[in-house]
Structure formats: structure tokens, C-alpha cells
Design a protein around this motif. Structure first.
Motif, PDB file in Angstrom:
ATOM      1  N   ARG A   1       0.853  -1.196   0.000  1.00  0.00           N
ATOM      2  CA  ARG A   1       0.000   0.000   0.000  1.00  0.00           C
ATOM      3  C   ARG A   1       0.886   1.241   0.000  1.00  0.00           C
ATOM      4  NH1 ARG A   1      -4.434  -1.731   3.340  1.00  0.00           N
ATOM      5  NH2 ARG A   1      -4.877  -3.911   2.797  1.00  0.00           N
TER       6      ARG A   1
ATOM      7  N   MET B   1       6.713  -0.744  -6.191  1.00  0.00           N
ATOM      8  CA  MET B   1       5.299  -0.506  -5.907  1.00  0.00           C
ATOM      9  C   MET B   1       4.460  -0.716  -7.162  1.00  0.00           C
ATOM     10  SD  MET B   1       5.337   2.987  -3.610  1.00  0.00           S
ATOM     11  CE  MET B   1       3.579   3.302  -3.891  1.00  0.00           C
TER      12      MET B   1
ATOM     13  N   CYS C   1       0.629  -1.449  -7.074  1.00  0.00           N
ATOM     14  CA  CYS C   1       0.313  -0.456  -6.037  1.00  0.00           C
ATOM     15  C   CYS C   1       0.452   0.945  -6.635  1.00  0.00           C
ATOM     16  CB  CYS C   1       1.250  -0.628  -4.848  1.00  0.00           C
ATOM     17  SG  CYS C   1       1.057   0.620  -3.566  1.00  0.00           S
TER      18      CYS C   1
END
Length: 431
Positions: free
Chosen positions: A310, A337, A342
């Protein structure tokens, strides 16, 4: 058949033809089916209109159908509509409400903080031969505590203990304990806990977790650990929330060594840390500028297939790296990420923009800003003002004008041709 084919509009037209034009009235079972099918398909108002016509059709639909529809209204955030329907139905004699009917309505008004209305509904139960049950009292006590009327919640608890008709259970006690903990009144919370034990009600993991959290936020880790030890002695198995709460308390107090000891102890109970646990420990290491440890935990998180990364977990690591001038490492975190699906948020982009500006890598900062806008992540005033300050110091007034136009919404980054300055600077990081 039309309902089963998801053609509810056609079904309702045919139903109107059946009742209004042909004079054929449905029985209770069919009316309940049609209303329920409409409600499940999202036609809540149509379902409510159908059930409201039950007396007109000479039907006596079971309370279950009305209760379920009220619950659907509340689930969609239409609490006031649900209560208005409920009161209209009982006033018009559409159905005879049961305890569940009142519990649904009371729960709805408590969710929106209208405890006075909840108390009024409790008073009206007797009119229909209903008495509050344990669920009713738990909803009421929980509602009072959520609006910070914990003393009134405890009064209800004491009345239940005194009357002995509908005894409080672990949920009732835990609601009052939680209310006191949120208000920082830990002595009162422990008094209710001791009262609970004295009355023979066994606390559950939620009870202990609430107390541990209360003491942790108050900075009293000695008492938090004492509650944890009671939990173990009373053979109540700790869960991931227990350990996350202890770790959070230690981190708040700056006791990272104790937090790490608790992290290790978790594995002895075969409990895996969740995303919240990782976020607590990573943020704490970042606050102490210990980027190596934060990166180690972030890598451990990325190796877990059951936890999706996250942005709020990664942002502190990116921030501490940028503040330390390690923007290339920060860029790698961003790439990881995005590789895991994400999406960066506005804080991610703001950190990277300012970090690259501080390192003198203005062209990359501009690229990040453009990407931020192009991906639909709107920059706030902090991002814009900080970036403009950096651009002015770098002597790039034309870029400032462009950024201000984008921020005002008068243009987008894709509509603008890059300035000669940004074109001439080598962009060393692919984004």
C-alpha cells in the motif's frame, strides 16, 4: 421469470397491470418475493412501495421482509429513509414489528449518532409487545459510547445488572470499556473490566485488545503489558491485533527494541503480521531515520504474497530515503510498488518531487509532476507551492507558469509542450 432475468422494470409494469387493470391481488408470499427481488437488484424504493401496499392487497407479509428491506436501506446509507418507512409502516398497520425490526432501526440511528432517536425507539417497543433483548442493549450501549456519552452507556449497563432480566454480555461490557479507553479514562475502563470479571463474564480478545490499545496510547506500557499477561493467564489466545497494538504502543514510546521483541514473540504463537503491523514498524524506523531497518521490513512485506503493498506503507520509506539524498533508492521503491500494482498517491509524488528538487534533479521532479497529473492524482497546494519554490530557486519561471496553469485546471501536462529547459536536461530515471 422477468425477475430471474434481471428485468425488474418489466416485472413491475406487469405487476401493475395485474393489480390495477385486471384486479388480481398477490398473496403475501408473492408480494414478499417481488419486494425482496427488487431490493436485491437495488430497486429499494420500488420494494418499499410494494410492501407499503400490503394492507391494500389484503396481505399480511411477515416482519422478516420489512426488516430485510430496512437493513438494505441502512446498508446504502439511507438511514433516515429506513426509519421513516419503519414508522410509516407501523403507524399504517402494514405489519406488526418484532424485536429484530426495532433492533435494525435502532442500529441505523446509532450509526449516524442519533442516540436520542434510538432511546425513543426503545421506549416504543412496549407498544407492540416487544422487550429489549441483549442485542438491543448492546446496540444502544455501543451507540452511546460512540458519541462519547460513555457515562450514559455505563448507566444502561448498571441497570441491566440491577434488573437481572436481560443480563449484559461480553459485547456490552467491551463497548463501555472501549468508550472509556477512547476518552483516556483508563481507571474507569479497568473498573468496568474488574466488574465484568466479578460478574462472571469472560473477556474476549477484543476486550483485552481495547485495554492494551488504551494504555498504549496513554504511554503506559507497563499497564498494557500487565493486561496482556492477564490475557495469557486467562487462556485467551492473542491475535494479530494484540501484537500490533503492543508494537504500536512501544513505538509510540520510542521503545523499538521492545517492539522488535514483541514482533519476534508473535511467531511463537504462529501469528503472521498483517499490513497494519508492517506499517507501524516501518513508520517507526523511518521516524528514527533508520532507513536500513525500514527497507528490510519493506522487503519482507514485498515477499509476502498474501499482503498487497500500500502507498501509505511505502511513503515513509521513500520519504526517509529522499531526505537522506538517496533518491535513486527511492525511485526503486516506486518501481517495485508499481510492479506489484500499487498506485502511488499524492503523498508519494510530493515526496519524490521535493526529494529530486533538493538533490538538484529538477527535470526528474518535473517528470514526476507530469506523471502525477496524467494519472489523475491531483496535486494539492502543498505540492504545488513547494514545487514552485524549488523551480523559482532553479531559475525556471516558464516552468512555474506551466505548473500554475496545470494546478488551476486550465490545461493538462499532456497538452503542454515541454519547455526548452526541461528538454535540454538529461532525465536519468525512467518513470
Amino acid at each position: 421469470m422477468l425477475c430471474q432475468s434481471s428485468r425488474h422494470t418489466d416485472a413491475l409494469k406487469l405487476f401493475d397491470q395485474m393489480t390495477d387493470q385486471s384486479g388480481h391481488f398477490p398473496n403475501a408470499r408473492f408480494l414478499s418475493f417481488l419486494a425482496g427481488s427488487c431490493a436485491n437488484a437495488g430497486f429499494l424504493d420500488a420494494a418499499a412501495a410494494l410492501l407499503s401496499k400490503a394492507p391494500q392487497f389484503g396481505c399480511c407479509v411477515e416482519a422478516y421482509a420489512y426488516n430485510k428491506l430496512m437493513n438494505s436501506f441502512i446498508g446504502c446509507g439511507r438511514v433516515q429513509d429506513a426509519v421513516a418507512l419503519f414508522e410509516g409502516w407501523i403507524q399504517g398497520g402494514a405489519y406488526s414489528p418484532d424485536v429484530w425490526s426495532f433492533n435494525v432501526a435502532i442500529k441505523g440511528v446509532c450509526q449516524v449518532g442519533d442516540v436520542q432517536k434510538a432511546l425513543e425507539l426503545v421506549e416504543r417497543m412496549a407498544e407492540f409487545g416487544c422487550s429489549p433483548d441483549t442485542v438491543t442493549n448492546n446496540i444502544l450501549v455501543g451507540g452511546l459510547c460512540r458519541v462519547k456519552e460513555v457515562s450514559r452507556g455505563r448507566e444502561v449497563l448498571r441497570r441491566l445488572q440491577r434488573d437481572g432480566v436481560c443480563m449484559p454480555n461480553v459485547v456490552t461490557y467491551t463497548s463501555v470499556i472501549s468508550g472509556y479507553c477512547k476518552s483516556g479514562r483508563m481507571e474507569d475502563a479497568m473498573a468496568v473490566y474488574n466488574d465484568m470479571i466479578g460478574c462472571g463474564t469472560t473477556p474476549n480478545a477484543v476486550t483485552y485488545n481495547v485495554l492494551i490499545n488504551g494504555y498504549g496510547k496513554a504511554g503506559n506500557m507497563g499497564s498494557a503489558v500487565a493486561v496482556y499477561q492477564q490475557m495469557i493467564l486467562r487462556r485467551c489466545p492473542p491475535d494479530v491485533v494484540t501484537f500490533s497494538t503492543l508494537i504500536d504502543g512501544y513505538c509510540r514510546c520510542g521503545q523499538l527494541d521492545d517492539a522488535m521483541r514483541t514482533w519476534t514473540e508473535m511467531s511463537q504463537y504462529q501469528i503472521q503480521p498483517n499490513a497494519h503491523t508492517f506499517s507501524i514498524i516501518i513508520l517507526s524506523f523511518c521516524k528514527q531515520n533508520r532507513s536500513a531497518e525500514a527497507l528490510r521490513f519493506l522487503k519482507e512485506l514485498n515477499m509476502r504474497t498474501d499482503i498487497a503493498p500500500r502507498a501509505f506503507i511505502c511513503n515513509p520509506v521513500i520519504d526517509v530515503l529522499c531526505k537522506g539524498g538517496k533518491v535513486d533508492e527511492a525511485n526503486l521503491i516506486l518501481m517495485e510498488m508499481e510492479g506489484k500494482g500499487c498506485r502511488p498517491d499524492k503523498y508519494t509524488y510530493t515526496i519524490l518531487i521535493i526529494g529530486h528538487c533538493m538533490k538538484g534533479r529538477i527535470s526528474e521532479a518535473i517528470t514526476f509532476f507530469n506523471k502525477m497529473v496524467d494519472t489523475g492524482c491531483s496535486p494539492d497546494s502543498i505540492t504545488v507551492n513547494s514545487f514552485i519554490g524549488c523551480l523559482l530557486k532553479a531559475g525556471m519561471p516558464s516552468e512555474v507558469d506551466r505548473i500554475m496553469k496545470i494546478a488551476s485546471g486550465s490545461t493538462s501536462s499532456s497538452q503542454e509542450v515541454p519547455s526548452p529547459v526541461s528538454q535540454s536536461i538529461d532525465i536519468s530515471v525512467a518513470v
